[in-house]
Design an enzyme around this catalytic site. Structure first.
Site, PDB file in Angstrom:
ATOM      1  N   SER A 102       5.676 -23.211  75.508  1.00 26.45           N
ATOM      2  CA  SER A 102       5.579 -21.960  76.265  1.00 26.45           C
ATOM      3  C   SER A 102       6.890 -21.554  76.941  1.00 26.45           C
ATOM      4  O   SER A 102       6.880 -21.009  78.043  1.00 26.45           O
ATOM      5  CB  SER A 102       4.437 -22.036  77.292  1.00 26.45           C
ATOM      6  OG  SER A 102       3.202 -22.220  76.643  1.00 26.45           O
ATOM      7  N   GLU A 150       7.867 -32.004  73.694  1.00 25.39           N
ATOM      8  CA  GLU A 150       6.915 -30.895  73.782  1.00 25.39           C
ATOM      9  C   GLU A 150       5.562 -31.438  74.240  1.00 25.39           C
ATOM     10  O   GLU A 150       4.781 -31.921  73.397  1.00 25.39           O
ATOM     11  CB  GLU A 150       6.734 -30.238  72.412  1.00 25.39           C
ATOM     12  CG  GLU A 150       8.002 -29.684  71.828  1.00 25.39           C
ATOM     13  CD  GLU A 150       7.698 -28.671  70.736  1.00 25.39           C
ATOM     14  OE1 GLU A 150       8.087 -27.526  70.894  1.00 25.39           O
ATOM     15  OE2 GLU A 150       7.052 -29.032  69.747  1.00 25.39           O
ATOM     16  N   LYS A 205       6.346 -21.475  62.805  1.00 28.83           N
ATOM     17  CA  LYS A 205       5.051 -22.037  62.408  1.00 28.83           C
ATOM     18  C   LYS A 205       4.525 -21.291  61.164  1.00 28.83           C
ATOM     19  O   LYS A 205       5.319 -20.880  60.326  1.00 28.83           O
ATOM     20  CB  LYS A 205       4.079 -22.008  63.593  1.00 28.83           C
ATOM     21  CG  LYS A 205       4.708 -22.665  64.832  1.00 28.83           C
ATOM     22  CD  LYS A 205       3.740 -22.926  65.928  1.00 28.83           C
ATOM     23  CE  LYS A 205       4.466 -23.608  67.083  1.00 28.83           C
ATOM     24  NZ  LYS A 205       3.560 -23.984  68.168  1.00 28.83           N
ATOM     25  N   ASN A 257      10.672 -21.819  66.173  1.00 32.70           N
ATOM     26  CA  ASN A 257       9.751 -22.426  65.213  1.00 32.70           C
ATOM     27  C   ASN A 257       8.688 -21.379  64.901  1.00 32.70           C
ATOM     28  O   ASN A 257       7.820 -21.125  65.726  1.00 32.70           O
ATOM     29  CB  ASN A 257       9.135 -23.687  65.860  1.00 32.70           C
ATOM     30  CG  ASN A 257       8.029 -24.295  65.028  1.00 32.70           C
ATOM     31  OD1 ASN A 257       7.834 -23.918  63.872  1.00 32.70           O
ATOM     32  ND2 ASN A 257       7.317 -25.246  65.608  1.00 32.70           N
ATOM     33  N   GLY A 261       1.808 -23.252  73.348  1.00 31.89           N
ATOM     34  CA  GLY A 261       0.992 -22.068  73.085  1.00 31.89           C
ATOM     35  C   GLY A 261      -0.042 -21.765  74.160  1.00 31.89           C
ATOM     36  O   GLY A 261      -0.933 -20.960  73.962  1.00 31.89           O
ATOM     37  N   HIS A 310       6.169 -32.680  64.545  1.00 33.85           N
ATOM     38  CA  HIS A 310       5.575 -31.713  65.477  1.00 33.85           C
ATOM     39  C   HIS A 310       4.111 -32.093  65.725  1.00 33.85           C
ATOM     40  O   HIS A 310       3.414 -32.551  64.810  1.00 33.85           O
ATOM     41  CB  HIS A 310       5.674 -30.300  64.887  1.00 33.85           C
ATOM     42  CG  HIS A 310       5.336 -29.241  65.889  1.00 33.85           C
ATOM     43  ND1 HIS A 310       4.045 -28.948  66.239  1.00 33.85           N
ATOM     44  CD2 HIS A 310       6.130 -28.451  66.652  1.00 33.85           C
ATOM     45  CE1 HIS A 310       4.054 -28.003  67.164  1.00 33.85           C
ATOM     46  NE2 HIS A 310       5.317 -27.685  67.434  1.00 33.85           N
ATOM     47  N   GLU A 346       1.528 -30.400  65.925  1.00 36.52           N
ATOM     48  CA  GLU A 346       0.549 -29.740  65.049  1.00 36.52           C
ATOM     49  C   GLU A 346       0.463 -30.432  63.694  1.00 36.52           C
ATOM     50  O   GLU A 346      -0.606 -30.481  63.083  1.00 36.52           O
ATOM     51  CB  GLU A 346       0.900 -28.247  64.914  1.00 36.52           C
ATOM     52  CG  GLU A 346       0.580 -27.515  66.219  1.00 36.52           C
ATOM     53  CD  GLU A 346       1.413 -26.269  66.478  1.00 36.52           C
ATOM     54  OE1 GLU A 346       2.116 -25.797  65.571  1.00 36.52           O
ATOM     55  OE2 GLU A 346       1.366 -25.774  67.625  1.00 36.52           O
TER      56      GLU A 346
HETATM   57  P1  PGA Z   1       5.170 -22.383  71.984  1.00 36.48           P
HETATM   58  O1  PGA Z   1       5.381 -23.476  70.820  1.00 36.48           O
HETATM   59  O2  PGA Z   1       6.527 -21.930  72.426  1.00 36.48           O
HETATM   60  O3  PGA Z   1       4.380 -21.288  71.328  1.00 36.48           O
HETATM   61  O4  PGA Z   1       4.430 -23.060  73.081  1.00 36.48           O
HETATM   62  C1  PGA Z   1       6.407 -24.434  70.911  1.00 36.48           C
HETATM   63  C2  PGA Z   1       6.362 -25.360  69.720  1.00 36.48           C
HETATM   64  O5  PGA Z   1       5.258 -25.762  69.317  1.00 36.48           O
HETATM   65  O6  PGA Z   1       7.407 -25.709  69.134  1.00 36.48           O
END
Ligand code: PGA
Length: 253
Positions: free
Chosen positions: A210, A164, A12, A10, A170, A93, A95
Protein backbone atom coordinates in the site's frame (compact mmCIF):
# COMPACT_ATOMS: atom_id res chain seq x y z
CA UNK A 1 17.71 5.76 2.31
CA UNK A 2 20.15 4.07 -0.05
CA UNK A 3 22.17 6.27 -2.37
CA UNK A 4 19.97 5.53 -5.36
CA UNK A 5 16.42 4.68 -4.35
CA UNK A 6 14.78 1.92 -6.34
CA UNK A 7 11.07 2.25 -7.15
CA UNK A 8 9.58 -0.83 -8.77
CA UNK A 9 6.05 -1.21 -10.09
CA UNK A 10 4.52 -4.67 -9.87
CA UNK A 11 1.62 -4.76 -12.29
CA UNK A 12 0.55 -8.25 -11.14
CA UNK A 13 -2.15 -9.74 -13.41
CA UNK A 14 -3.06 -6.39 -14.92
CA UNK A 15 -2.42 -4.89 -18.28
CA UNK A 16 -3.03 -5.38 -21.95
CA UNK A 17 -1.39 -3.44 -24.76
CA UNK A 18 -3.58 -0.50 -23.77
CA UNK A 19 -1.28 -0.12 -20.74
CA UNK A 20 1.73 0.61 -22.95
CA UNK A 21 0.86 4.30 -22.88
CA UNK A 22 1.26 4.26 -19.08
CA UNK A 23 4.65 2.58 -19.45
CA UNK A 24 5.68 5.21 -21.98
CA UNK A 25 4.55 8.02 -19.69
CA UNK A 26 6.48 6.51 -16.76
CA UNK A 27 9.57 6.10 -18.91
CA UNK A 28 9.53 9.65 -20.26
CA UNK A 29 8.96 11.19 -16.84
CA UNK A 30 11.57 8.97 -15.17
CA UNK A 31 14.16 10.68 -17.35
CA UNK A 32 13.66 13.77 -15.18
CA UNK A 33 14.47 11.86 -11.99
CA UNK A 34 17.69 10.14 -12.90
CA UNK A 35 18.74 9.81 -9.29
CA UNK A 36 15.86 7.40 -8.76
CA UNK A 37 16.09 3.97 -10.33
CA UNK A 38 12.64 3.21 -11.76
CA UNK A 39 11.43 -0.15 -13.02
CA UNK A 40 8.21 -1.98 -13.83
CA UNK A 41 7.31 -5.65 -13.88
CA UNK A 42 4.42 -6.09 -16.31
CA UNK A 43 2.81 -9.49 -16.97
CA UNK A 44 4.86 -11.80 -19.22
CA UNK A 45 2.73 -10.88 -22.22
CA UNK A 46 3.90 -7.25 -22.12
CA UNK A 47 7.58 -7.64 -21.19
CA UNK A 48 8.87 -7.37 -24.74
CA UNK A 49 6.58 -4.50 -25.68
CA UNK A 50 7.46 -2.49 -22.54
CA UNK A 51 11.13 -3.25 -23.11
CA UNK A 52 10.86 -1.76 -26.60
CA UNK A 53 9.16 1.37 -25.25
CA UNK A 54 11.56 1.89 -22.36
CA UNK A 55 14.60 4.10 -22.72
CA UNK A 56 15.14 4.82 -19.06
CA UNK A 57 13.21 2.42 -16.88
CA UNK A 58 14.10 -1.18 -16.14
CA UNK A 59 11.73 -3.96 -17.19
CA UNK A 60 11.31 -7.19 -15.29
CA UNK A 61 9.13 -10.23 -14.74
CA UNK A 62 7.03 -11.27 -11.78
CA UNK A 63 8.15 -14.89 -11.63
CA UNK A 64 10.02 -17.58 -13.55
CA UNK A 65 10.29 -21.36 -13.60
CA UNK A 66 13.59 -22.61 -12.11
CA UNK A 67 14.33 -25.18 -14.79
CA UNK A 68 15.88 -25.52 -18.21
CA UNK A 69 13.59 -25.38 -21.20
CA UNK A 70 11.57 -28.55 -21.62
CA UNK A 71 8.23 -30.19 -21.05
CA UNK A 72 6.57 -27.77 -18.61
CA UNK A 73 3.36 -26.63 -20.25
CA UNK A 74 2.51 -23.04 -19.49
CA UNK A 75 5.81 -22.23 -17.76
CA UNK A 76 8.44 -19.68 -18.68
CA UNK A 77 12.03 -19.84 -17.48
CA UNK A 78 14.64 -17.23 -16.63
CA UNK A 79 16.46 -17.25 -19.96
CA UNK A 80 13.16 -16.77 -21.79
CA UNK A 81 12.25 -13.68 -19.82
CA UNK A 82 15.81 -12.36 -20.27
CA UNK A 83 15.43 -12.93 -24.02
CA UNK A 84 12.16 -10.97 -23.96
CA UNK A 85 14.01 -7.99 -22.48
CA UNK A 86 13.63 -8.50 -18.73
CA UNK A 87 16.56 -7.35 -16.63
CA UNK A 88 15.19 -8.54 -13.30
CA UNK A 89 12.61 -10.85 -11.81
CA UNK A 90 10.48 -10.60 -8.68
CA UNK A 91 10.58 -13.91 -6.81
CA UNK A 92 8.82 -15.21 -3.72
CA UNK A 93 5.97 -12.71 -3.79
CA UNK A 94 3.37 -13.63 -1.15
CA UNK A 95 0.71 -14.01 -3.84
CA UNK A 96 2.84 -16.68 -5.54
CA UNK A 97 3.44 -18.36 -2.20
CA UNK A 98 -0.32 -18.33 -1.48
CA UNK A 99 -1.77 -19.02 -4.93
CA UNK A 100 0.82 -21.56 -6.04
CA UNK A 101 2.13 -23.02 -2.79
CA UNK A 102 5.66 -21.81 -3.47
CA UNK A 103 8.15 -22.87 -0.81
CA UNK A 104 11.36 -21.14 0.22
CA UNK A 105 13.30 -24.02 -1.37
CA UNK A 106 11.56 -23.55 -4.71
CA UNK A 107 12.14 -19.81 -4.48
CA UNK A 108 15.82 -20.44 -3.80
CA UNK A 109 16.03 -22.60 -6.94
CA UNK A 110 14.32 -19.85 -8.95
CA UNK A 111 16.78 -17.29 -7.63
CA UNK A 112 19.77 -19.42 -8.64
CA UNK A 113 18.33 -19.93 -12.12
CA UNK A 114 17.60 -16.23 -12.53
CA UNK A 115 21.12 -15.26 -11.47
CA UNK A 116 22.56 -17.87 -13.87
CA UNK A 117 20.54 -16.26 -16.66
CA UNK A 118 22.14 -12.90 -15.83
CA UNK A 119 19.05 -11.38 -14.26
CA UNK A 120 18.77 -9.27 -11.14
CA UNK A 121 16.44 -10.59 -8.46
CA UNK A 122 13.95 -8.96 -6.11
CA UNK A 123 13.30 -11.47 -3.34
CA UNK A 124 10.07 -10.84 -1.42
CA UNK A 125 9.39 -11.76 2.18
CA UNK A 126 6.73 -10.85 4.71
CA UNK A 127 4.53 -12.14 7.48
CA UNK A 128 0.78 -12.54 7.96
CA UNK A 129 -1.11 -10.46 10.51
CA UNK A 130 -1.46 -13.55 12.72
CA UNK A 131 2.30 -14.01 12.78
CA UNK A 132 2.83 -10.33 13.59
CA UNK A 133 0.23 -10.39 16.36
CA UNK A 134 1.94 -13.45 17.83
CA UNK A 135 5.16 -11.42 18.04
CA UNK A 136 6.89 -13.71 15.56
CA UNK A 137 7.19 -11.46 12.52
CA UNK A 138 10.94 -10.98 12.64
CA UNK A 139 11.79 -14.64 13.23
CA UNK A 140 9.40 -15.65 10.43
CA UNK A 141 10.81 -13.23 7.87
CA UNK A 142 14.42 -14.04 8.71
CA UNK A 143 13.68 -17.77 8.37
CA UNK A 144 12.09 -17.15 4.94
CA UNK A 145 15.20 -15.29 3.83
CA UNK A 146 17.70 -17.76 5.29
CA UNK A 147 16.04 -20.55 3.31
CA UNK A 148 15.81 -18.61 0.06
CA UNK A 149 18.93 -16.42 -0.17
CA UNK A 150 21.55 -17.43 -2.71
CA UNK A 151 24.54 -19.06 -1.08
CA UNK A 152 27.39 -16.82 -2.20
CA UNK A 153 28.12 -13.15 -1.81
CA UNK A 154 29.00 -12.70 -5.49
CA UNK A 155 25.43 -11.99 -6.58
CA UNK A 156 24.87 -9.40 -3.85
CA UNK A 157 25.02 -6.54 -6.31
CA UNK A 158 22.23 -8.20 -8.30
CA UNK A 159 20.07 -8.88 -5.28
CA UNK A 160 17.31 -6.73 -3.81
CA UNK A 161 15.07 -7.69 -0.90
CA UNK A 162 11.46 -6.51 -0.65
CA UNK A 163 9.83 -6.64 2.76
CA UNK A 164 6.08 -6.77 2.22
CA UNK A 165 3.91 -7.52 5.24
CA UNK A 166 1.05 -9.55 3.76
CA UNK A 167 -1.57 -7.64 5.73
CA UNK A 168 -0.41 -4.39 4.11
CA UNK A 169 -0.64 -5.58 0.49
CA UNK A 170 -3.58 -4.07 -1.34
CA UNK A 171 -5.34 -3.24 1.93
CA UNK A 172 -4.57 0.45 2.34
CA UNK A 173 -2.81 -0.37 5.62
CA UNK A 174 0.91 0.22 5.95
CA UNK A 175 3.34 -0.80 8.65
CA UNK A 176 4.48 2.02 10.93
CA UNK A 177 7.89 3.56 10.25
CA UNK A 178 9.11 2.03 13.52
CA UNK A 179 8.00 -1.45 12.49
CA UNK A 180 9.53 -1.02 9.05
CA UNK A 181 12.82 0.26 10.49
CA UNK A 182 12.98 -2.65 12.95
CA UNK A 183 12.33 -5.27 10.27
CA UNK A 184 14.67 -3.73 7.74
CA UNK A 185 17.35 -3.48 10.42
CA UNK A 186 16.93 -7.18 11.21
CA UNK A 187 17.13 -8.05 7.50
CA UNK A 188 20.28 -5.96 7.17
CA UNK A 189 21.76 -7.87 10.10
CA UNK A 190 21.06 -11.17 8.36
CA UNK A 191 22.58 -9.92 5.09
CA UNK A 192 25.69 -8.73 6.95
CA UNK A 193 25.99 -12.13 8.61
CA UNK A 194 25.41 -14.04 5.36
CA UNK A 195 27.53 -12.06 2.92
CA UNK A 196 29.72 -9.76 5.01
CA UNK A 197 29.13 -6.06 5.46
CA UNK A 198 30.68 -4.97 2.17
CA UNK A 199 28.53 -7.20 -0.04
CA UNK A 200 25.47 -6.63 2.14
CA UNK A 201 25.79 -2.88 1.63
CA UNK A 202 25.07 -3.42 -2.08
CA UNK A 203 21.70 -5.01 -1.37
CA UNK A 204 18.80 -2.57 -1.21
CA UNK A 205 15.86 -3.43 1.00
CA UNK A 206 12.56 -2.20 -0.42
CA UNK A 207 9.31 -1.80 1.46
CA UNK A 208 6.06 -2.91 -0.16
CA UNK A 209 2.42 -2.83 0.87
CA UNK A 210 0.00 0.00 0.00
CA UNK A 211 2.72 2.50 -0.88
CA UNK A 212 1.01 5.54 -2.41
CA UNK A 213 2.08 9.07 -3.37
CA UNK A 214 0.78 10.43 -0.05
CA UNK A 215 2.69 8.01 2.23
CA UNK A 216 5.78 7.44 0.09
CA UNK A 217 7.90 10.23 1.58
CA UNK A 218 7.48 9.03 5.14
CA UNK A 219 8.15 5.41 4.24
CA UNK A 220 11.13 6.21 2.05
CA UNK A 221 12.68 8.40 4.73
CA UNK A 222 12.68 5.44 7.16
CA UNK A 223 16.13 4.06 8.00
CA UNK A 224 17.25 1.11 5.81
CA UNK A 225 14.45 1.64 3.29
CA UNK A 226 16.12 1.62 -0.12
CA UNK A 227 12.98 2.06 -2.17
CA UNK A 228 9.51 0.63 -2.70
CA UNK A 229 7.77 -2.24 -4.44
CA UNK A 230 4.47 -0.80 -5.57
CA UNK A 231 1.40 -2.77 -6.67
CA UNK A 232 -1.90 -0.92 -7.09
CA UNK A 233 -0.41 2.56 -7.36
CA UNK A 234 1.91 1.47 -10.18
CA UNK A 235 -1.00 0.92 -12.57
CA UNK A 236 -1.41 4.62 -13.20
CA UNK A 237 1.55 6.65 -14.38
CA UNK A 238 0.34 9.62 -12.36
CA UNK A 239 0.25 7.74 -9.05
CA UNK A 240 3.45 5.85 -9.70
CA UNK A 241 5.30 9.01 -10.67
CA UNK A 242 4.05 10.65 -7.48
CA UNK A 243 6.02 8.00 -5.61
CA UNK A 244 9.07 8.51 -7.85
CA UNK A 245 8.96 12.23 -7.10
CA UNK A 246 8.69 11.43 -3.39
CA UNK A 247 11.77 9.24 -3.69
CA UNK A 248 13.69 11.95 -5.51
CA UNK A 249 12.95 14.36 -2.68
CA UNK A 250 13.78 12.07 0.22
CA UNK A 251 16.89 10.43 -1.13
CA UNK A 252 19.32 12.35 1.07
CA UNK A 253 17.52 11.48 4.28
P1 PGA B 1 0.18 -2.93 -3.17
O1 PGA B 1 1.02 -4.23 -3.61
O2 PGA B 1 1.05 -1.73 -3.40
O3 PGA B 1 -1.03 -2.95 -4.06
O4 PGA B 1 -0.16 -3.10 -1.73
C1 PGA B 1 2.39 -4.33 -3.31
C2 PGA B 1 2.93 -5.66 -3.80
O5 PGA B 1 2.25 -6.68 -3.63
O6 PGA B 1 4.04 -5.73 -4.37
Amino acid sequence: MAERPYIVGNWKMNGTRAMLSEARAIDRAAQRYMKVEVAVAPPYTLIHAVHKEAEQIGVGAQDCHPGEEGAHTGDINASMIADAGAKFVILGHSERRQDHGETDELINAKIESALDAGLRVILCCGETLETRDAGEAEAFVLAQLKAALPAFQDPAERLTIAYEPIWAIGTGRTATPDDIAAMHGAIRGLLDETYGAEASAQVRILYGGSVKPDNAREILATPEVGGALVGGASLSAENFLGIVVGASETEEV
